[in-house]
Scaffold this motif. Structure first.
Motif, PDB file in Angstrom:
ATOM      1  N   GLN A   1      16.130 -28.662 -40.119  1.00 27.15           N
ATOM      2  CA  GLN A   1      16.614 -29.857 -40.180  1.00 27.15           C
ATOM      3  C   GLN A   1      17.540 -30.202 -39.034  1.00 27.15           C
ATOM      4  OE1 GLN A   1      18.968 -30.682 -43.598  1.00 27.15           O
ATOM      5  NE2 GLN A   1      19.344 -32.984 -43.001  1.00 27.15           N
ATOM      6  N   VAL A   2      16.993 -31.255 -38.315  1.00 26.73           N
ATOM      7  CA  VAL A   2      17.780 -31.615 -37.258  1.00 26.73           C
ATOM      8  C   VAL A   2      19.097 -32.550 -37.437  1.00 26.73           C
ATOM      9  CG1 VAL A   2      17.746 -32.963 -34.924  1.00 26.73           C
ATOM     10  CG2 VAL A   2      15.590 -31.707 -35.939  1.00 26.73           C
ATOM     11  N   GLN A   3      20.210 -31.863 -36.764  1.00 23.28           N
ATOM     12  CA  GLN A   3      21.663 -32.420 -37.035  1.00 23.28           C
ATOM     13  C   GLN A   3      22.255 -32.801 -35.735  1.00 23.28           C
ATOM     14  OE1 GLN A   3      23.818 -30.181 -40.111  1.00 23.28           O
ATOM     15  NE2 GLN A   3      23.990 -32.271 -41.113  1.00 23.28           N
ATOM     16  N   LEU A   4      22.723 -33.994 -35.568  1.00 25.10           N
ATOM     17  CA  LEU A   4      23.769 -34.268 -34.496  1.00 25.10           C
ATOM     18  C   LEU A   4      24.860 -34.562 -35.049  1.00 25.10           C
ATOM     19  CD1 LEU A   4      21.646 -36.704 -32.168  1.00 25.10           C
ATOM     20  CD2 LEU A   4      21.550 -34.046 -32.277  1.00 25.10           C
ATOM     21  N   VAL A   5      25.959 -33.884 -34.724  1.00 21.52           N
ATOM     22  CA  VAL A   5      27.366 -33.801 -35.235  1.00 21.52           C
ATOM     23  C   VAL A   5      28.327 -34.134 -34.084  1.00 21.52           C
ATOM     24  CG1 VAL A   5      29.112 -32.827 -36.678  1.00 21.52           C
ATOM     25  CG2 VAL A   5      26.920 -32.276 -36.851  1.00 21.52           C
ATOM     26  N   GLU A   6      29.008 -35.385 -34.036  1.00 21.44           N
ATOM     27  CA  GLU A   6      30.010 -35.876 -33.024  1.00 21.44           C
ATOM     28  C   GLU A   6      31.461 -35.265 -33.408  1.00 21.44           C
ATOM     29  OE1 GLU A   6      27.318 -39.489 -33.332  1.00 21.44           O
ATOM     30  OE2 GLU A   6      28.322 -38.244 -35.018  1.00 21.44           O
ATOM     31  N   SER A   7      32.362 -35.133 -32.542  1.00 22.30           N
ATOM     32  CA  SER A   7      33.591 -34.689 -32.770  1.00 22.30           C
ATOM     33  C   SER A   7      34.443 -35.161 -31.665  1.00 22.30           C
ATOM     34  CB  SER A   7      33.744 -33.238 -33.077  1.00 22.30           C
ATOM     35  OG  SER A   7      33.422 -32.572 -31.833  1.00 22.30           O
ATOM     36  N   GLY A   8      35.614 -34.992 -31.742  1.00 24.55           N
ATOM     37  CA  GLY A   8      36.620 -35.449 -30.765  1.00 24.55           C
ATOM     38  C   GLY A   8      37.316 -36.858 -30.588  1.00 24.55           C
ATOM     39  N   GLY A   9      36.833 -37.633 -31.647  1.00 20.22           N
ATOM     40  CA  GLY A   9      37.238 -39.013 -31.999  1.00 20.22           C
ATOM     41  C   GLY A   9      38.997 -38.926 -32.484  1.00 20.22           C
ATOM     42  N   GLY A  10      39.608 -40.189 -32.317  1.00 21.11           N
ATOM     43  CA  GLY A  10      40.727 -39.920 -33.026  1.00 21.11           C
ATOM     44  C   GLY A  10      41.751 -41.451 -32.402  1.00 21.11           C
ATOM     45  N   LEU A  11      42.932 -41.148 -32.687  1.00 20.41           N
ATOM     46  CA  LEU A  11      43.828 -42.399 -32.072  1.00 20.41           C
ATOM     47  C   LEU A  11      44.534 -41.819 -30.732  1.00 20.41           C
ATOM     48  CD1 LEU A  11      45.467 -44.923 -32.835  1.00 20.41           C
ATOM     49  CD2 LEU A  11      46.947 -43.521 -34.123  1.00 20.41           C
ATOM     50  N   VAL A  12      44.473 -42.947 -29.990  1.00 24.85           N
ATOM     51  CA  VAL A  12      44.866 -42.478 -28.591  1.00 24.85           C
ATOM     52  C   VAL A  12      45.631 -43.753 -27.963  1.00 24.85           C
ATOM     53  CG1 VAL A  12      42.795 -43.214 -27.200  1.00 24.85           C
ATOM     54  CG2 VAL A  12      44.751 -41.370 -26.443  1.00 24.85           C
ATOM     55  N   GLN A  13      46.725 -43.779 -27.367  1.00 24.57           N
ATOM     56  CA  GLN A  13      47.352 -45.010 -26.641  1.00 24.57           C
ATOM     57  C   GLN A  13      46.495 -45.459 -25.616  1.00 24.57           C
ATOM     58  OE1 GLN A  13      51.379 -43.828 -25.994  1.00 24.57           O
ATOM     59  NE2 GLN A  13      52.050 -44.708 -27.900  1.00 24.57           N
ATOM     60  N   ALA A  14      46.843 -46.706 -25.175  1.00 20.44           N
ATOM     61  CA  ALA A  14      46.013 -47.135 -24.028  1.00 20.44           C
ATOM     62  C   ALA A  14      46.413 -46.319 -22.928  1.00 20.44           C
ATOM     63  CB  ALA A  14      46.382 -48.549 -23.962  1.00 20.44           C
TER      64      ALA A  14
END
Length: 125
Positions: A1-14
């Motif tokens: 089964q093919v899967q793409l998993v994103e990571s690294g997102g979050g909250l950051v200041q401008a």
């Protein structure tokens, strides 16, 4: 089964930075175009960046040009989106995608490709 998993997102200041990763499994994507899209609430999906199968050519939306960098590591079956000088308008869910279509710089090339589930990026002012 093919899967793409994103990571690294979050909250950051401008003005801050984040690095998104997209790890693929289930097949090799070394000869696939890779892309990143984003969608903010109430907005249409935006084609943000893409890179061709060899990594020798890339595309950036005008809204991110000079601030974002897409890269890929075929050995790890992973690609990245380095996001610098983030702005509140960069807030969105970011999706990675892969396409067997050689036209890596066209959003439509990814319609029938593989997609990740998305990762939230929030930039505070």
């Amino acid at each position: 089964q093919v899967q793409l998993v994103e990571s690294g997102g979050g909250l950051v200041q401008a003005g801050g930075s984040l690095r998104l990763s997209c790890a693929a499994s289930g097949r090799t994507f070394s000869n696939y175009a890779r892309g990143w899209f984003r969608q903010a609430p109430g907005n249409e999906r935006e084609f943000v960046a893409a890179i061709n199968w060899s990594g020798g050519s890339s595309y950036y939306a005008d809204s991110v040009k000079g601030r974002f960098t897409i890269s890929r590591d075929n050995a790890k079956n992973t690609w990245y989106l380095q996001m610098n000088s983030l702005k509140p308008e960069d807030t969105a869910v970011y999706y990675c995608a892969a396409s067997a279509n050689s036209a890596y710089n066209y959003a439509a090339s990814y319609e029938n490709g593989y997609w990740g589930q998305g990762t939230q990026v929030t930039v505070s002012s």
